[in-house]
Write an enzyme that holds these catalytic residues in place. Structure first.
Site, PDB file in Angstrom:
ATOM      1  N   HIS A  43      44.544  10.875  29.228  1.00 54.91           N
ATOM      2  CA  HIS A  43      45.585  11.492  28.407  1.00 54.91           C
ATOM      3  C   HIS A  43      45.210  11.414  26.926  1.00 54.91           C
ATOM      4  O   HIS A  43      45.992  11.791  26.077  1.00 54.91           O
ATOM      5  CB  HIS A  43      46.933  10.799  28.621  1.00 54.91           C
TER       6      HIS A  43
ATOM      7  N   GLU B   3      45.100  23.715  36.239  1.00 56.12           N
ATOM      8  CA  GLU B   3      44.574  24.180  34.946  1.00 56.12           C
ATOM      9  C   GLU B   3      43.643  25.369  35.155  1.00 56.12           C
ATOM     10  O   GLU B   3      43.645  26.330  34.389  1.00 56.12           O
ATOM     11  CB  GLU B   3      43.838  23.041  34.223  1.00 56.12           C
TER      12      GLU B   3
END
Ligand SMILES: Cc1ncc(C[n+]2csc(CCOP(=O)(O)OP(=O)(O)O)c2C)c(N)n1
Length: 730
Positions: free
Chosen positions: A535, A466
């Site tokens: 998540h 990321e």
């Protein structure tokens, strides 16, 4: 520790060297082809750098400059490396490369002003116009961030078939940072034309090289990335130039990245706030390294070639002295920064927040109490309208209920997918980057079909990082691209936080408005899909707390399309939160033609007179359901823009109803509800018939699947909050 592998005293000397320690040309050395006057100019630049930095040191001692970092004894590295570049190339540098700046015509006064503390626009206005043939990034303070940005800049060059090269400087210590790894990794994978110069001065403040790596040399780190590497005597300007020239040429000809480790020694303190005597016994070492001083060595070489004699040396010294004195005078003539400028160049357009805080500050400066506005309307905030650059996008909504507007029934994912396709077709500068976004179209299929349609240069499956995705996108956005990133789950945005805070949020302000970062970071957020830990996060608090970034969150397919198009077209960085819980929750008619929606307007979902519910994203539908069920006339406001807030709409509604409930999914403490509650208290307290209540997630980690539904805010929790404020009596 790995002392036996790597020692500061005597780093392996199997490096490229053209001059011996005294400056005599080594037998068989191939001298790079440089004109005589270029060679003398190298000498002059090193002398000028040292003289300039001595002066800045004195200015620091007398209180004129705040913090000074010098490259004393290291001048050959930045100079030799940067001199290998060509016009239009890019340099991503830190605080120890003044020789590179001087070589490429950056005025000395600008360098001095970097230490006296004025902001960039004030400096630019105070100096005569100047131009450098190469492009300089801002000087990065957070270390290693520039490596990832430079890799992105180079990726764009490669993808656009430009023959520009990016060069990035980094210290030995900084190669331990994740952004170095990410930059190297992306550069390797994408064959980016970038030259990474490790200026190994063997210390990173108080820590020696062997504390940074167990690798035998810093150059060897490049092997793990499949990147060619070379070590060079960093005090031999010809060798540095030679190695850098090869690396630059390789990059320019499509051969990809190179790491060049320049071995040198930090002769002075880390900077003026450091005292190296506390941690290194450098007496002896300094003497050894002083004997290899890059200026003396090069001076000997030029003397041997009859290009320099004592008269010329003195002439150069005198010229440089005069130049530095002039620069000091020029720097002194630049005024202090107007304090109001601290508000400049955060976002395009003027939000209520900015206008209000500017006014507060103005009052403070004028000796007036800044806290006397109890309505949100007491100050003249209109004076700031048009103060900075506009949010320059055409806002042209389409009404799906109009007969002549063609629509299709889409859910939120379909709306994202169509909008990405539409914007990709509209603007060649747009690229999509992310993990798994290619052949499978993303884990939520939001990018499905786009790789086939636009090809791998525009729909880019990246390495799994990321921080790398965000950091390289910054570099791309600096170089005319308009990247749209997918972070697979908002809970996995944490690794990118460094790039987010140091580069994404800061670049526009940091460069006095010179460099915009038109990039949109899409992040599916929130729970309700029975996923594994992390998540389900709603991390907006962190993003909202960063100035210089817009945070948006649609709640319907119609909004998704219009807002995403506006986000992509706008020149601010945008975090675009996608409520994945309702990605496929419902369809609604969405215009198939292009349209855009305002980025800074909340949406009144339902009008009411008794209580205002402030909410966004996946919670909007719960708030609507709750509103149906309670015995009260509820106004539901979908915030849409979480940063900056549409304060006018929020306050107008709460003042009308006299009650306020905030419904959000994220944890309560310091969730956006806290800010909303504070806002209502500050500017509408005398209209409140009840305290503000927050129906939110609890202050716990998002729980496991089986109790996820118990944790999540829903219509029932929202209903309780509404009922509580409705039944409250003072
Ligand atoms: C991300 C980050 N962490 C910490 C710092 C504080 N800091 C500034 S310079 C420095 C040492 C850097 O050493 P090195 O990379 O070897 O470069 P040098 O200063 O020796 O040129 C540190 C820890 C910073 N600027 N950025």
């Amino acid at each position: 520790m790995s002392e036996e592998k790597w020692s500061e005293r005597d780093p392996p000397r199997d490096f490229r060297q053209l001059l011996d320690d005294e400056g005599h040309l080594l037998d068989g050395a191939d001298v790079p082809s440089l004109e005589d006057d270029e060679l003398v100019e190298f000498y002059r630049t090193m002398v000028a750098t040292r003289r300039l930095e001595d002066t800045m040191l004195n200015m620091q001692r007398s209180g004129e400059a705040s913090l000074v970092a010098r490259e004393l004894g290291e001048e050959a590295t930045p100079l030799g490396a940067a001199a290998a570049l060509d016009e239009d190339d890019w340099v991503f540098y830190t605080y120890r490369q003044n020789a590179a700046l001087l070589h490429w015509d950056v005025p000395m006064a600008k360098i001095i002003l970097g230490t006296t503390g004025q902001e960039p626009e004030t400096i630019a206005e105070g100096l005569d116009d100047w131009d450098s043939p190469v492009n300089f990034s801002p000087d990065y303070t957070p270390v290693a961030v520039n490596v990832t940005n430079a890799a992105g800049s180079a990726m764009t060059d490669r993808l656009r078939d430009r023959d520009t090269v990016s060069m990035v400087f980094i210290g030995d210590g900084s190669t331990s940072e994740g952004s170095f790894h990410d930059g190297m990794n992306f550069a390797g994978v994408f064959d980016a034309p970038v030259v990474v110069v490790v200026q190994n001065n063997q210390w990173a403040i108080s820590e020696p090289s062997q504390r940074q790596t167990a690798a035998e040399t810093f150059a060897k780190k490049a092997e793990a990335y499949g990147v060619p590497h070379e070590r060079v005597d960093g005090n031999d300007v010809l060798a540095v130039y030679d190695a850098a020239s090869e690396a630059v040429e390789r990059a320019r000809e499509g051969g990809g990245p190179t790491l060049v480790e320049c071995v040198t020694y930090r002769m002075g303190n880390h900077n003026t706030s450091d005292n190296a005597d506390l941690y290194r016994d450098a007496g002896e070492l300094k003497e050894e390294w002083a004997e290899r001083d890059p200026i003396d060595r090069f001076s000997t070489y030029l003397g041997n070639r009859n290009l320099l004699d004592d008269d010329r040396r003195e002439e150069i010294r005198n010229e440089v002295d005069a130049e530095v004195d002039d620069a000091v005078e020029t720097a002194r003539s630049v005024p202090d920064t107007d304090p109001m400028r601290m508000f400049d160049h955060h976002l395009h357009g003027t939000s209520w927040r900015e206008a209000h805080q500017r006014t507060e500050f103005q009052r403070e400066q004028e000796g007036e109490n800044p806290f006397t506005d109890f309505t949100g309307e007491a100050f003249d905030t209109e004076q700031w309208e048009g103060h900075g650059p506009d949010l320059d996008i055409d806002i042209a909504p389409l009404d799906p209920s109009e007969d002549d507007v063609e629509t299709e029934d889409w859910n939120i994912v379909t709306a994202v997918n169509h909008t990405l396709r539409q914007e990709m077709s509209r603007d060649d500068a747009m690229r999509i980057l992310g993990y798994d976004i290619g052949p499978i179209g993303g884990v939520f299929r939001a990018t499905e079909g786009l790789l086939d349609e636009f090809g791998p240069d525009r729909v880019i499956d990246t390495p799994l990082s990321e921080n790398g995705i965000v950091g390289t996108s910054v570099g791309m956005a600096m170089r005319d691209d308009r990247p749209v990133l997918e972070i697979q789950f908002m809970g996995f945005s944490y690794p990118a936080f460094g790039q987010f805070m140091y580069a994404v949020a800061k670049m526009y302000e940091r460069t006095g408005g010179d460099i915009e970062l038109p990039m949109t970071i899409r992040m599916p957020y929130g729970g309700g899909i029975k996923a594994l830990e992390y998540h389900q996060e709603s991390t907006e608090t962190f993003e909202i707390h960063a100035p210089g970034v817009r945070v948006l969150c649609p709640s319907t397919p119609y909004q998704t399309k219009g807002l995403l198009a506006s986000s992509i077209r706008c020149d601010d960085p945008v975090v675009f939160m996608e409520p994945k819980r309702i990605y496929r929750g419902f369809d609604e008619p969405v215009p198939t033609d292009e349209y855009t929606l305002p980025l800074d307007e909340a949406r009144t979902v339902r009008e009411g007179e008794d209580v205002t519910v402030l909410t966004w994203g996946a919670m909007v539908r719960h708030a609507e359901s709750a509103a149906e069920e309670v015995d009260a006339d509820v106004e539901v406001i979908d915030l849409v823009s979480l940063s900056p807030l549409d304060v006018e709409t929020i306050l107008a509604s709460v003042k009308k109803t006299g009650r306020c409930v905030v419904v959000h999914e994220a944890r309560r403490t310091l969730g956006l509800g806290a800010e909303l509650s504070a806002l209502v208290n500050e500017y509408a307290i005398d209209r409140l018939k009840a305290p503000v209540k927050r129906a939110t997630g609890y202050d716990v980690h998002f729980p496991d699947n089986d109790i996820e539904d118990d944790y999540l805010t829903d219509a029932e929790r929202a209903k309780y909050a509404i009922e509580a404020v409705m039944s409250y009596e003072y």
